[in-house]
Design an enzyme around this catalytic site. Structure first.
Site, PDB file in Angstrom:
ATOM      1  N   HIS A 141       3.717  -7.165 -11.005  1.00 49.10           N
ATOM      2  CA  HIS A 141       2.114  -6.993 -10.534  1.00 49.10           C
ATOM      3  C   HIS A 141       2.161  -5.630  -9.713  1.00 49.10           C
ATOM      4  O   HIS A 141       3.475  -5.293  -8.828  1.00 49.10           O
ATOM      5  CB  HIS A 141       1.779  -8.630  -9.417  1.00 49.10           C
ATOM      6  N   HIS A 146       5.933  -4.393 -10.009  1.00 49.66           N
ATOM      7  CA  HIS A 146       7.673  -5.503  -9.173  1.00 49.66           C
ATOM      8  C   HIS A 146       7.050  -6.794  -9.117  1.00 49.66           C
ATOM      9  O   HIS A 146       5.811  -7.334  -9.564  1.00 49.66           O
ATOM     10  CB  HIS A 146       7.427  -5.092  -7.572  1.00 49.66           C
ATOM     11  N   ASP A 205       8.142 -10.716  -7.255  1.00 54.34           N
ATOM     12  CA  ASP A 205       7.929 -10.943  -5.792  1.00 54.34           C
ATOM     13  C   ASP A 205       9.679 -11.413  -5.678  1.00 54.34           C
ATOM     14  O   ASP A 205      10.116 -13.075  -6.488  1.00 54.34           O
ATOM     15  CB  ASP A 205       6.576 -11.673  -4.827  1.00 54.34           C
TER      16      ASP A 205
HETATM   17  C1  SIN Z   1       1.695  -7.856  -3.890  1.00 55.42           C
HETATM   18  O1  SIN Z   1       2.384  -6.796  -3.961  1.00 55.42           O
HETATM   19  O2  SIN Z   1       2.734  -9.141  -3.543  1.00 55.42           O
HETATM   20  C2  SIN Z   1       0.780  -7.260  -2.908  1.00 55.42           C
HETATM   21  C3  SIN Z   1       0.247  -7.384  -4.625  1.00 55.42           C
HETATM   22  C4  SIN Z   1      -2.124  -6.948  -3.937  1.00 55.42           C
HETATM   23  O3  SIN Z   1      -2.544  -6.915  -2.782  1.00 55.42           O
HETATM   24  O4  SIN Z   1      -2.562  -6.864  -4.652  1.00 55.42           O
END
Ligand code: SIN
Length: 286
Positions: free
Chosen positions: A258, A101, A103
Protein backbone atom coordinates in the site's frame (compact mmCIF):
# COMPACT_ATOMS: atom_id res chain seq x y z
CA UNK A 1 -27.01 -15.18 5.45
CA UNK A 2 -24.16 -12.77 6.29
CA UNK A 3 -24.37 -10.50 9.34
CA UNK A 4 -23.36 -7.43 7.26
CA UNK A 5 -23.62 -5.99 3.74
CA UNK A 6 -20.50 -6.12 1.56
CA UNK A 7 -19.92 -4.28 -1.72
CA UNK A 8 -16.79 -4.72 -3.82
CA UNK A 9 -15.14 -1.45 -4.83
CA UNK A 10 -13.12 -2.72 -7.81
CA UNK A 11 -11.98 -5.83 -9.66
CA UNK A 12 -8.75 -6.16 -7.66
CA UNK A 13 -10.64 -6.30 -4.37
CA UNK A 14 -11.52 -3.98 -1.51
CA UNK A 15 -14.99 -4.29 0.00
CA UNK A 16 -17.11 -1.66 1.70
CA UNK A 17 -18.84 -3.24 4.66
CA UNK A 18 -22.00 -1.72 6.08
CA UNK A 19 -24.36 -2.58 8.89
CA UNK A 20 -21.76 -2.89 11.68
CA UNK A 21 -20.92 -0.64 14.63
CA UNK A 22 -17.23 -1.23 15.32
CA UNK A 23 -17.27 0.56 18.67
CA UNK A 24 -18.89 -2.55 20.20
CA UNK A 25 -17.60 -6.15 20.44
CA UNK A 26 -18.57 -8.23 17.39
CA UNK A 27 -20.34 -11.62 17.57
CA UNK A 28 -18.17 -14.68 16.77
CA UNK A 29 -20.04 -15.30 13.50
CA UNK A 30 -19.38 -11.73 12.31
CA UNK A 31 -15.69 -11.99 13.17
CA UNK A 32 -15.38 -15.24 11.23
CA UNK A 33 -17.17 -13.67 8.25
CA UNK A 34 -14.90 -10.62 8.37
CA UNK A 35 -11.79 -12.82 8.51
CA UNK A 36 -13.01 -14.67 5.45
CA UNK A 37 -13.84 -11.43 3.61
CA UNK A 38 -10.41 -9.99 4.47
CA UNK A 39 -8.57 -13.00 3.05
CA UNK A 40 -10.68 -12.85 -0.10
CA UNK A 41 -10.89 -9.08 -0.77
CA UNK A 42 -7.61 -7.85 0.83
CA UNK A 43 -9.04 -4.63 2.33
CA UNK A 44 -12.29 -3.98 4.19
CA UNK A 45 -13.67 -0.44 4.57
CA UNK A 46 -16.17 0.66 7.22
CA UNK A 47 -17.49 4.21 6.82
CA UNK A 48 -19.06 6.50 9.43
CA UNK A 49 -17.56 4.89 12.55
CA UNK A 50 -17.09 6.88 15.77
CA UNK A 51 -14.10 5.42 17.54
CA UNK A 52 -11.86 6.48 20.39
CA UNK A 53 -8.34 4.97 20.36
CA UNK A 54 -9.38 2.33 22.94
CA UNK A 55 -12.27 1.23 20.74
CA UNK A 56 -10.08 1.02 17.65
CA UNK A 57 -7.59 -1.13 19.57
CA UNK A 58 -10.42 -3.32 20.91
CA UNK A 59 -11.73 -3.81 17.35
CA UNK A 60 -8.28 -4.89 16.13
CA UNK A 61 -7.67 -7.20 19.11
CA UNK A 62 -10.63 -9.29 18.05
CA UNK A 63 -8.43 -10.53 15.18
CA UNK A 64 -5.21 -11.10 17.14
CA UNK A 65 -2.79 -9.49 19.59
CA UNK A 66 -1.60 -5.98 18.70
CA UNK A 67 1.97 -5.40 17.50
CA UNK A 68 4.05 -2.33 18.35
CA UNK A 69 5.66 -0.32 15.54
CA UNK A 70 9.42 0.15 15.97
CA UNK A 71 11.25 3.41 15.09
CA UNK A 72 8.14 5.60 15.38
CA UNK A 73 7.01 7.36 18.53
CA UNK A 74 3.58 6.00 19.50
CA UNK A 75 0.55 8.07 20.36
CA UNK A 76 0.80 9.29 23.97
CA UNK A 77 -0.70 6.66 26.30
CA UNK A 78 -1.14 4.10 23.50
CA UNK A 79 2.10 2.16 22.90
CA UNK A 80 0.50 0.03 20.14
CA UNK A 81 -0.95 2.99 18.22
CA UNK A 82 0.70 5.55 15.99
CA UNK A 83 -0.80 8.71 14.61
CA UNK A 84 0.00 9.34 10.94
CA UNK A 85 -0.21 13.10 10.57
CA UNK A 86 0.58 15.54 7.81
CA UNK A 87 -0.08 19.19 8.58
CA UNK A 88 -1.59 21.60 6.05
CA UNK A 89 1.59 23.69 6.10
CA UNK A 90 4.03 20.77 6.05
CA UNK A 91 7.00 21.76 3.91
CA UNK A 92 8.74 18.42 3.61
CA UNK A 93 8.18 16.83 0.19
CA UNK A 94 7.80 13.24 1.39
CA UNK A 95 4.81 11.96 3.30
CA UNK A 96 4.70 8.97 5.63
CA UNK A 97 4.02 5.72 3.76
CA UNK A 98 4.32 7.39 0.37
CA UNK A 99 6.08 4.46 -1.38
CA UNK A 100 4.49 1.06 -1.95
CA UNK A 101 5.28 -1.26 0.94
CA UNK A 102 3.82 -3.89 3.24
CA UNK A 103 4.02 -3.05 6.92
CA UNK A 104 7.07 -4.22 8.87
CA UNK A 105 8.21 -7.04 6.56
CA UNK A 106 11.69 -6.48 8.04
CA UNK A 107 10.47 -8.47 11.06
CA UNK A 108 10.65 -12.28 11.44
CA UNK A 109 6.88 -12.38 11.69
CA UNK A 110 5.49 -9.36 9.82
CA UNK A 111 2.07 -8.12 10.85
CA UNK A 112 -1.05 -9.96 9.74
CA UNK A 113 -3.02 -6.81 9.20
CA UNK A 114 -3.29 -3.09 9.77
CA UNK A 115 -6.27 -1.09 11.02
CA UNK A 116 -6.20 2.55 9.92
CA UNK A 117 -8.84 5.05 11.05
CA UNK A 118 -9.39 8.46 9.51
CA UNK A 119 -9.70 11.29 12.06
CA UNK A 120 -9.30 14.08 9.53
CA UNK A 121 -9.34 13.73 5.74
CA UNK A 122 -8.28 16.30 3.15
CA UNK A 123 -11.10 17.89 1.11
CA UNK A 124 -9.16 16.77 -1.97
CA UNK A 125 -6.65 13.92 -2.32
CA UNK A 126 -4.95 11.80 0.35
CA UNK A 127 -6.27 8.48 -0.99
CA UNK A 128 -4.56 5.20 -0.14
CA UNK A 129 -3.73 2.66 -2.86
CA UNK A 130 -3.24 -1.05 -2.24
CA UNK A 131 -1.94 -3.69 -4.64
CA UNK A 132 -3.29 -7.23 -4.63
CA UNK A 133 -0.14 -9.38 -4.53
CA UNK A 134 -2.10 -12.60 -5.17
CA UNK A 135 -3.26 -11.27 -8.54
CA UNK A 136 0.26 -9.98 -9.20
CA UNK A 137 1.65 -13.49 -8.66
CA UNK A 138 -1.04 -15.20 -10.73
CA UNK A 139 -0.35 -12.92 -13.73
CA UNK A 140 3.29 -14.02 -13.99
CA UNK A 141 4.33 -16.75 -16.43
CA UNK A 142 4.60 -20.29 -15.02
CA UNK A 143 8.37 -20.20 -15.63
CA UNK A 144 8.79 -16.98 -13.64
CA UNK A 145 6.51 -18.29 -10.89
CA UNK A 146 8.54 -21.50 -10.65
CA UNK A 147 11.81 -19.58 -10.41
CA UNK A 148 10.52 -17.17 -7.74
CA UNK A 149 9.11 -20.02 -5.65
CA UNK A 150 12.69 -21.19 -5.03
CA UNK A 151 14.03 -17.79 -3.90
CA UNK A 152 14.25 -16.03 -0.58
CA UNK A 153 14.29 -12.26 -0.29
CA UNK A 154 16.14 -10.31 2.40
CA UNK A 155 14.03 -7.60 4.07
CA UNK A 156 15.44 -4.70 6.08
CA UNK A 157 14.27 -1.36 7.45
CA UNK A 158 17.63 0.26 6.67
CA UNK A 159 16.49 2.38 3.69
CA UNK A 160 13.83 4.02 5.85
CA UNK A 161 15.05 3.95 9.44
CA UNK A 162 18.79 3.19 9.22
CA UNK A 163 21.46 5.85 9.93
CA UNK A 164 21.47 6.74 6.19
CA UNK A 165 17.75 6.09 5.70
CA UNK A 166 15.04 8.37 4.34
CA UNK A 167 13.99 9.47 7.81
CA UNK A 168 17.48 9.69 9.37
CA UNK A 169 18.21 13.39 8.89
CA UNK A 170 15.05 14.85 10.37
CA UNK A 171 11.54 13.98 11.36
CA UNK A 172 8.44 14.64 9.41
CA UNK A 173 6.95 17.77 10.95
CA UNK A 174 4.30 15.99 13.00
CA UNK A 175 5.74 12.53 13.56
CA UNK A 176 8.73 11.61 15.67
CA UNK A 177 10.87 8.97 13.94
CA UNK A 178 13.93 7.41 15.59
CA UNK A 179 16.35 6.16 12.94
CA UNK A 180 18.77 3.62 14.41
CA UNK A 181 21.47 1.00 13.74
CA UNK A 182 18.98 -1.76 14.61
CA UNK A 183 17.30 -1.03 11.26
CA UNK A 184 20.33 -2.54 9.49
CA UNK A 185 19.29 -6.07 10.46
CA UNK A 186 18.18 -8.29 7.55
CA UNK A 187 15.53 -11.03 7.65
CA UNK A 188 14.91 -13.69 4.98
CA UNK A 189 11.38 -14.41 3.72
CA UNK A 190 10.20 -16.55 0.82
CA UNK A 191 9.69 -14.52 -2.35
CA UNK A 192 6.35 -16.29 -2.77
CA UNK A 193 4.39 -16.90 0.40
CA UNK A 194 1.31 -19.00 0.98
CA UNK A 195 -1.75 -17.32 2.43
CA UNK A 196 -2.32 -19.25 5.68
CA UNK A 197 -6.11 -19.08 5.35
CA UNK A 198 -6.75 -19.59 1.63
CA UNK A 199 -3.60 -21.40 0.47
CA UNK A 200 -3.22 -18.88 -2.40
CA UNK A 201 0.27 -17.84 -3.48
CA UNK A 202 1.35 -14.25 -2.86
CA UNK A 203 4.19 -12.33 -4.52
CA UNK A 204 5.88 -11.20 -1.30
CA UNK A 205 8.14 -8.30 -2.28
CA UNK A 206 7.83 -4.56 -1.75
CA UNK A 207 9.65 -1.40 -2.79
CA UNK A 208 10.75 -0.30 0.67
CA UNK A 209 11.88 -3.28 2.74
CA UNK A 210 12.73 -6.03 0.20
CA UNK A 211 16.32 -5.12 -0.54
CA UNK A 212 17.94 -8.14 -2.25
CA UNK A 213 17.64 -11.84 -2.96
CA UNK A 214 19.33 -14.13 -0.45
CA UNK A 215 22.97 -14.86 -1.43
CA UNK A 216 22.95 -12.06 -4.02
CA UNK A 217 24.09 -8.45 -3.79
CA UNK A 218 21.67 -5.53 -3.88
CA UNK A 219 23.04 -4.58 -7.29
CA UNK A 220 22.52 -8.09 -8.69
CA UNK A 221 19.02 -8.24 -7.24
CA UNK A 222 17.83 -4.78 -8.29
CA UNK A 223 16.69 -5.51 -11.90
CA UNK A 224 14.43 -8.43 -10.96
CA UNK A 225 13.13 -6.78 -7.79
CA UNK A 226 12.38 -3.64 -9.77
CA UNK A 227 10.53 -5.67 -12.41
CA UNK A 228 8.45 -7.43 -9.73
CA UNK A 229 7.60 -4.19 -7.98
CA UNK A 230 6.64 -2.43 -11.23
CA UNK A 231 4.59 -5.47 -12.24
CA UNK A 232 2.83 -5.40 -8.83
CA UNK A 233 1.65 -1.83 -9.33
CA UNK A 234 -0.19 -2.51 -12.62
CA UNK A 235 -3.56 -0.70 -12.53
CA UNK A 236 -5.59 -3.93 -12.62
CA UNK A 237 -4.02 -5.07 -9.32
CA UNK A 238 -4.77 -1.78 -7.57
CA UNK A 239 -7.45 -0.90 -5.04
CA UNK A 240 -7.78 2.86 -4.54
CA UNK A 241 -9.85 4.35 -1.75
CA UNK A 242 -11.14 7.87 -1.13
CA UNK A 243 -11.22 8.51 2.61
CA UNK A 244 -13.91 10.31 4.55
CA UNK A 245 -13.59 11.21 8.22
CA UNK A 246 -14.64 8.29 10.41
CA UNK A 247 -13.74 5.57 7.92
CA UNK A 248 -11.79 2.56 9.17
CA UNK A 249 -9.79 0.37 6.78
CA UNK A 250 -8.62 -3.11 7.77
CA UNK A 251 -6.12 -4.61 5.34
CA UNK A 252 -4.47 -7.96 4.95
CA UNK A 253 -0.79 -7.08 5.15
CA UNK A 254 0.21 -10.56 3.96
CA UNK A 255 -1.32 -10.18 0.50
CA UNK A 256 -1.00 -6.46 -0.22
CA UNK A 257 1.32 -3.52 -0.60
CA UNK A 258 0.00 0.00 0.00
CA UNK A 259 0.93 3.67 -0.27
CA UNK A 260 -0.49 6.98 0.88
CA UNK A 261 -0.90 9.24 -2.18
CA UNK A 262 1.00 12.49 -1.61
CA UNK A 263 -1.34 14.94 -3.40
CA UNK A 264 -3.00 17.04 -0.69
CA UNK A 265 -0.67 19.94 0.07
CA UNK A 266 -2.56 22.60 1.99
CA UNK A 267 -4.80 20.11 3.80
CA UNK A 268 -4.37 18.33 7.13
CA UNK A 269 -4.64 14.53 7.20
CA UNK A 270 -4.76 12.56 10.47
CA UNK A 271 -4.97 8.75 10.69
CA UNK A 272 -4.65 6.43 13.69
CA UNK A 273 -2.94 3.12 13.00
CA UNK A 274 -2.69 -0.16 14.87
CA UNK A 275 -1.30 -3.44 13.60
CA UNK A 276 -2.15 -7.06 14.39
CA UNK A 277 0.67 -9.53 15.03
CA UNK A 278 1.30 -12.06 12.25
CA UNK A 279 3.18 -15.29 11.74
CA UNK A 280 6.38 -16.23 9.95
CA UNK A 281 5.83 -16.34 6.17
CA UNK A 282 6.18 -19.78 4.53
CA UNK A 283 5.68 -21.25 1.10
CA UNK A 284 3.94 -24.55 0.39
CA UNK A 285 3.75 -25.54 -3.30
CA UNK A 286 0.11 -25.65 -4.48
C1 SIN B 1 0.83 3.55 6.20
O1 SIN B 1 1.68 3.32 5.37
O2 SIN B 1 0.66 2.79 7.14
C2 SIN B 1 -0.04 4.77 6.09
C3 SIN B 1 -1.01 4.67 4.96
C4 SIN B 1 -1.84 5.92 4.82
O3 SIN B 1 -1.63 6.88 5.57
O4 SIN B 1 -2.70 5.94 3.96
Amino acid sequence: MKTFKSELICGAGGAEISGLDLSKPLPEKTKAELRHALAEHCVLFFRDQRLEPEQQKAFARQFGPLAETPFIKPLEGHPEMMRVVREADEKKKQNFGGRLHSDMTFQEAPVLGTVLYSRESPAVGGDTIWTNQMLAFEALSPAMQGMLEKLNVMHSAKRSYGPQGTYADDDLKSMRINASETALKETAHPCVRTHPETGRSILFVNWVYAIRFEDMTEEESAPLLEFLNRHSQRPEFQIRFRWTKGTLAFWDNRSTQHLAVNDYAGYRRVMDRVTIAGDKPYFTPA
